[in-house]
Structures are given as structure tokens and as C-alpha cells.
Design an enzyme around this catalytic site. Structure first.
Site, short mmCIF file in Angstrom:
data_model
loop_
_atom_site.label_atom_id
_atom_site.label_comp_id
_atom_site.label_asym_id
_atom_site.label_seq_id
_atom_site.Cartn_x
_atom_site.Cartn_y
_atom_site.Cartn_z
N GLU A 216 60.61 38.68 30.90
CA GLU A 216 59.02 39.07 30.55
C GLU A 216 59.19 40.25 29.34
OE1 GLU A 216 56.66 37.83 34.45
OE2 GLU A 216 57.33 40.11 34.22
C1 TNX Z 1 57.35 37.80 37.82
S1 TNX Z 1 60.50 37.34 38.29
C2 TNX Z 1 58.22 38.93 37.61
C3 TNX Z 1 57.97 40.23 38.37
C4 TNX Z 1 56.67 40.13 39.08
C5 TNX Z 1 56.40 38.65 39.76
C6 TNX Z 1 55.36 38.50 40.70
C7 TNX Z 1 60.46 38.25 37.23
C8 TNX Z 1 61.76 38.46 36.87
N1 TNX Z 1 59.39 39.20 36.86
O1 TNX Z 1 57.86 41.16 37.49
O2 TNX Z 1 56.56 41.03 39.90
O3 TNX Z 1 56.57 37.53 38.71
O4 TNX Z 1 55.23 37.38 41.29
#
Ligand code: TNX
Length: 537
Positions: A308
Site C-alpha cells: 500500500e
Molecule cells: C490491509 S494487508 C493492510 C493492513 C490493514 C488491513 C486491514 C496489508 C498488507 N495491508 O495494513 O491493517 O488491510 O484489513
């Protein structure tokens, strides 16, 4: 009519029989044959550990017998009335075991310490399912031959969003071990808090450790290096490898609070979200951090996140250092900068002789496939999994649906995530088959296993943590350990029912799938009185 009546009676009694005879273990073993000669375990039972290599498995068994059942079992000199741990041949990666419970004694045999430890966990589970009568524990006779479907049976805990603490983590490790889950992925850094002491940069924990997702002014909470050593050792005794995650270049807010000179900025929603890839010093700084982390976690695996990043790259375009970097290396766009950053950090990881683990975004890069493990989490992007496998990466399967345990498990639940109408029910966790997303046989061999991830934005206290973890952790364990052909959800629930009193006895605030409306009494986690015999008092 009569015929139907007879038939249904026959089927019904078959069902009862089946319920009685099935081996109560979770996860279900490969082969389990009940015999009619059981063993009586009591304080006169002794332990024989055949080779020094199995010392840890012996210690685990002794400590747990004492804690869970108040049964002090010492080392034995004679071979009567004993539990014997032995090794057949040495093959480190072989996690199979054989457990025989017979009148003369109990034997646990494996081809490695890991295998014998798995056998010990099975034995402990059979033991805790039995009540002690006048100091005697009557165990049924069993011949169990068992081996896991997958070598990676993981659970991830996010302690940045909310900090759970050492004793809760130990309890989690106990349950993971009892269910033969063997990888604990520890998400220690993110936006709200940095949870690991780094000696060279003390402000990471002292300042970065302040606050959590719901309360930015909460007192600093983090693990000291001594805590980490203790937990890594605790896990190792239980055949659990601990993998630290130091998320980068995004999700870096807490670190940037402590050392703003390495921040690459963010936006209003995610301020100071990234490290600065345009500052050459950032790489030295992060490498120094990873060197300490790599020593604390002997797994030789460093998870660098990589997820992300685009949430907070808004400021990158105005960053002089980044502009220069893009020019120098003919990088076209911000994705390219992100990839440059990760390649540099990958080099650091490899220079420490560790492997690089990362979320599926990083499958876009061409990292060395023998040293990189990709975690597929975006269930809505099967193409990303395919790309990872096509590129030859070994992969851990942890799709949001059904393996994000911050998703609710019941459509009526409000606290926790949903994906449209989608959530992560107990049967979904149980019935998941890797073969439906990876159809190619050769690529199936690249799948290391499966993992559930508990993100803790909505997990504000220990009771909530329990509620999201239990009993889905049991379903996860069986999905990861037991071959698809042997899995059966209804049979699983029969065994699961027997586990609920154990959860109660361990002060676990769990979701009861047999009575979804049940709201458990809030429990106060009592680390000093944890044992699984409470139901006998
Ligand atoms: C996505 S999974 C994220 C997390 C969040 C989560 C909540 C991932 C690699 N990143 O930072 O906590 O979704 O469901």
C-alpha cells in the site's frame, strides 16, 4: 416406510459411533487408530529423552504438563511407566511424527526435533482433553501417524495498531503450538506505533512506541530486546519460527515521528506515511535497524512489508532527492521509485544472509526467486498470485477472504471488516482449498502454505483479540495441516465442541459457533493462573 426408518436409524447410530470414535485431535491426523489398551499418566510417570537433540521437546512437554495439568513429570531412569521421545533418522525439514499410547508407555517418534515437537503437541492435546481423577489421567490407546499438508502454517499478529503484550502473545503461541501452527509473523511497525526496541535508534521505541490506533496519547508500548529473546525462545520450544515484519517504505508513520529526517512524507489521511527513498541516508538507517532485527530473530527471514505504498506517496513528486534519483536512474514514475527502494533494501537483507519476505505488491519486481517469499493477500487480485507463481516465487497464501481475522465471522457482527457482504466465517476458513486458486500442479509445489492475519485496527482489547482468533484458529490449523481429502467440516465441529471448555478454562473470550448469540462474560486475562484444569476445580 419401515425400511427408511431402519436405514435412518442405522445412519444415525453410525453418526454417533463416528462421533465417539473419531480421534479428538485438531488438526485431524493423517492416520489414527484407537486401541483398547490405554495408559495411566500420573506423577510417577517418567520422561525419557533419547538424544540431546530432543531436549527442547522434553522441556516443552514437562513445562506444559505442569502448567496445564499440575502434573510434575520428571526424567526417568528405568523404562517402565514412561513417555519416550526418540528420533528415527535425522531429516530437519521432516515434520512427521508417530505417537503411540499403549499400556506400557507412550512413545513419540519423529525424524526431527520439529516432528517430535508436533507429536508432543498432539499428546498434550489428548491430555488436556482428559480430566484428572485422583491424580491419574486415563488416556485412551492410540496409534497415530501424522504429517502436515503444508510446511508453512502461519498466524500474523499486528501489534502496532493495538499492543497486546508479552503474556498474551505467549498464550497465543501456546495455542498455535497445540494446533501445530508453526510460523508466527509479527507485524511490529506501522502507522500508530513502533513496537520493537532498536539499540542504535532508541527513539524508535520511546517516541515511536507512543499511542495506538484508537488513542494517540497512550503510554509507549514496545518489546525490549530481552522480551523479544524470551518470546523467540518460547516459540522455538514449541516448533514455532518467529518472523518479524518491519514495514517499508509505507506504513512508516511511527518511525518517522521518532526520526523525521528519514520521512518521505504522506498526505492528510496518512501523514508521514513513507520513508524517504530520495535520501541516501535512509538506506543506511534502515539497514542498521534490520541488522539488529536480524540478530534478534534467528529465523533468517525478514519481512519488509512493501504494501500500500501509494497511500502516501503524494509528497514524493516534490522531493528534490527523489527527482534527482529518478533522473540518475532513468526511473519513469513513482512505482519505479518504490521498486528502486525495495531492490536496495533487498540487497541489504541478502547481505545479512537472510531471505526477503513481502506482500504481494512486491511480486511486480524481479527479486531473486530463491531468496524471496511473497504473501498473497489481495483475494480480489488472483492475477497477482499467478504472477508471483509464474515468476517462480515461493508463496504464502493469506487472502483477505477468508484469512483476515479482522473480518467478522458472522454476518450479524458489526465490529470488524466486511468486503461488501463478504466476511470470514468459520466454515470458510476451514474449507478453503489452495487448489482452487492454484490449479497448476507444479505451481502448487511453490505454495509454502497458508496463514491467517489479525490486523488490529478494530481489536482494541484482549477480549476482542480472543473473539476474532477463537475458534477460527482451530479451523485455520486444520486447513493448513490436514490433507483436503481428509477434511470434513461437520466432523471438525464435533471435535471443536470439545475444545470450548478448554478455551473457557484458559480465560479466552471466544465466539461460540454453536450458539452465535452467546455473549461471553468479559474475562480478565490472568497470566498467573493460566491452566487448563480450571474446569476441574
Ligand atoms: C490491509 S494487508 C493492510 C493492513 C490493514 C488491513 C486491514 C496489508 C498488507 N495491508 O495494513 O491493517 O488491510 O484489513
Amino acid at each position: 416406510m419401515r425400511c427408511i426408518l431402519f436405514l435412518s436409524l442405522f445412519l444415525f447410530s453410525g453418526l454417533i459411533n463416528f462421533a465417539q470414535e473419531q480421534c479428538p485431535l485438531i488438526p485431524k491426523p493423517l492416520e489414527a487408530v484407537k486401541t483398547n489398551e490405554g495408559f495411566v499418566l500420573n506423577k510417577y510417570t517418567g520422561l525419557i529423552v533419547d538424544v540431546p537433540e530432543l531436549k527442547d521437546a522434553g522441556t516443552y512437554l514437562q513445562q506444559q504438563l505442569l502448567r496445564l495439568k499440575q502434573l510434575p513429570v520428571g526424567r526417568a531412569s528405568s523404562s517402565k511407566n514412561t513417555i519416550r521421545l526418540s528420533i528415527k533418522k535425522t531429516s530437519k525439514a521432516d515434520e512427521s511424527y508417530e505417537l503411540i499410547i499403549a499400556k506400557e508407555g507412550i512413545t513419540v517418534t519423529g525424524n526431527s526435533l520439529a516432528g517430535v515437537t508436533n507429536g508432543v503437541s498432539s499428546l498434550l492435546q489428548l491430555i488436556v482433553l482428559q480430566k484428572t481423577e485422583n491424580g491419574d489421567l486415563h488416556l485412551s490407546g492410540w496409534k497415530i501417524k501424522d504429517a502436515p499438508a503444508y510446511g508453512w502454517r502461519g498466524f500474523m499478529l499486528d501489534e502496532s495498531r493495538h499492543f497486546m503484550g508479552k503474556e498474551k502473545v505467549k498464550q497465543l503461541l501456546d495455542w498455535m503450538a497445540l494446533y501445530k501452527l508453526n510460523r508466527f509473523h509479527w507485524h511490529l511497525t506501522d502507522e500508530p506505533g513502533w513496537r520493537i526496541e532498536i539499540k542504535r535508534y532508541p527513539k524508535l521505541a520511546l517516541l515511536g512506541g507512543l499511542g495506538n490506533y484508537t488513542n494517540p496519547t497512550a503510554a509507549a508500548a514496545y518489546y525490549t530486546q530481552e522480551d523479544i529473546e524470551e518470546l523467540v525462545h518460547y516459540a522455538a520450544l514449541r516448533n514455532i519460527t518467529v518472523i518479524p515484519e518491519i514495514d517499508m517504505p509505507g506504513h512508516a508513520t511511527a518511525a518517522n515521528r521518532a526520526y523525521p529526517q528519514y520521512s518521505g512524507g504522506g498526505n492528510t489521511q496518512h501523514p508521514d506515511f513513507t520513508f524517504d527513498p530520495g535520501n541516501e541516508r535512509t538506506y543506511g538507517y534502515l539497514t542498521n535497524i534490520l541488522r539488529e532485527v536480524n540478530v534478534l530473530f534467528p529465523s533468517g527471514m525478514l519481512h519488509l512489508g512493501g504494501d500500500e505504498v501509494s497511500f502516501g506517496t503524494d509528497k514524493w513528486l516534490q522531493n528534490e532527492g527523489i527527482k534527482k534519483l529518478m533522473q540518475q536512474h532513468a526511473i519513469k514514475d513513482l512505482k519505479g521509485v518504490e521498486h528502486y527502494f525495495m531492490e536496495r533494501m533487498a540487497d541489504s537483507v541478502f547481505s545479512m544472509h537472510a531471505r526477503l519476505l513481502a506482500w504481494d505488491e512486491m511480486a511486480d519486481l524481479n527479486l531473486p526467486k530463491d531468496k524471496t517469499i511473497i504473501f498473497w493477500w489481495r483475494h480480489d487480485k488472483p492475477g497477482q498470485l499467478k504472477m508471483a507463481l509464474d515468476k517462480g516465487y515461493r508463496t504464502v497464501i493469506c487472502p483477505r477472504l477468508p484469512y483476515y481475522f479482522d473480518f467478522v465471522q458472522d454476518s450479524a457482527h458489526r465490529m470488524g471488516r466486511k468486503w461488501g457482504k463478504g466476511f470470514a466465517s468459520l466454515p470458510d476458513v476451514y474449507n478453503y482449498k489452495v487448489t482452487t486458486v492454484v490449479t497448476d500442479k507444479r505451481q502448487q509445489a511453490q505454495v509454502l502454505g497458508i496463514q491467517a492475519n489479525l490486523w488490529t485496527e478494530t481489536v482494541t482489547n484482549l477480549n476482542r483479540m480472543d473473539y476474532m482468533v477463537f475458534p477460527r484458529i482451530a479451523a485455520l490449523a486444520e486447513a493448513a495441516w490436514t490433507k483436503n481429502e481428509l477434511k470434513n467440516y461437520d466432523a471438525f465441529t464435533v471435535r471443536l465442541k470439545e475444545q470450548l471448555p478448554l478455551y473457557r478454562a484458559d480465560d479466552i473470550y471466544f465466539y461460540n459457533p454453536f450458539n452465535p448469540a452467546e455473549i461471553p462474560e468479559p474475562v480478565f486475562f490472568r497470566k498467573d493462573t493460566r491452566n487448563l484444569s480450571a474446569q476441574e476445580n
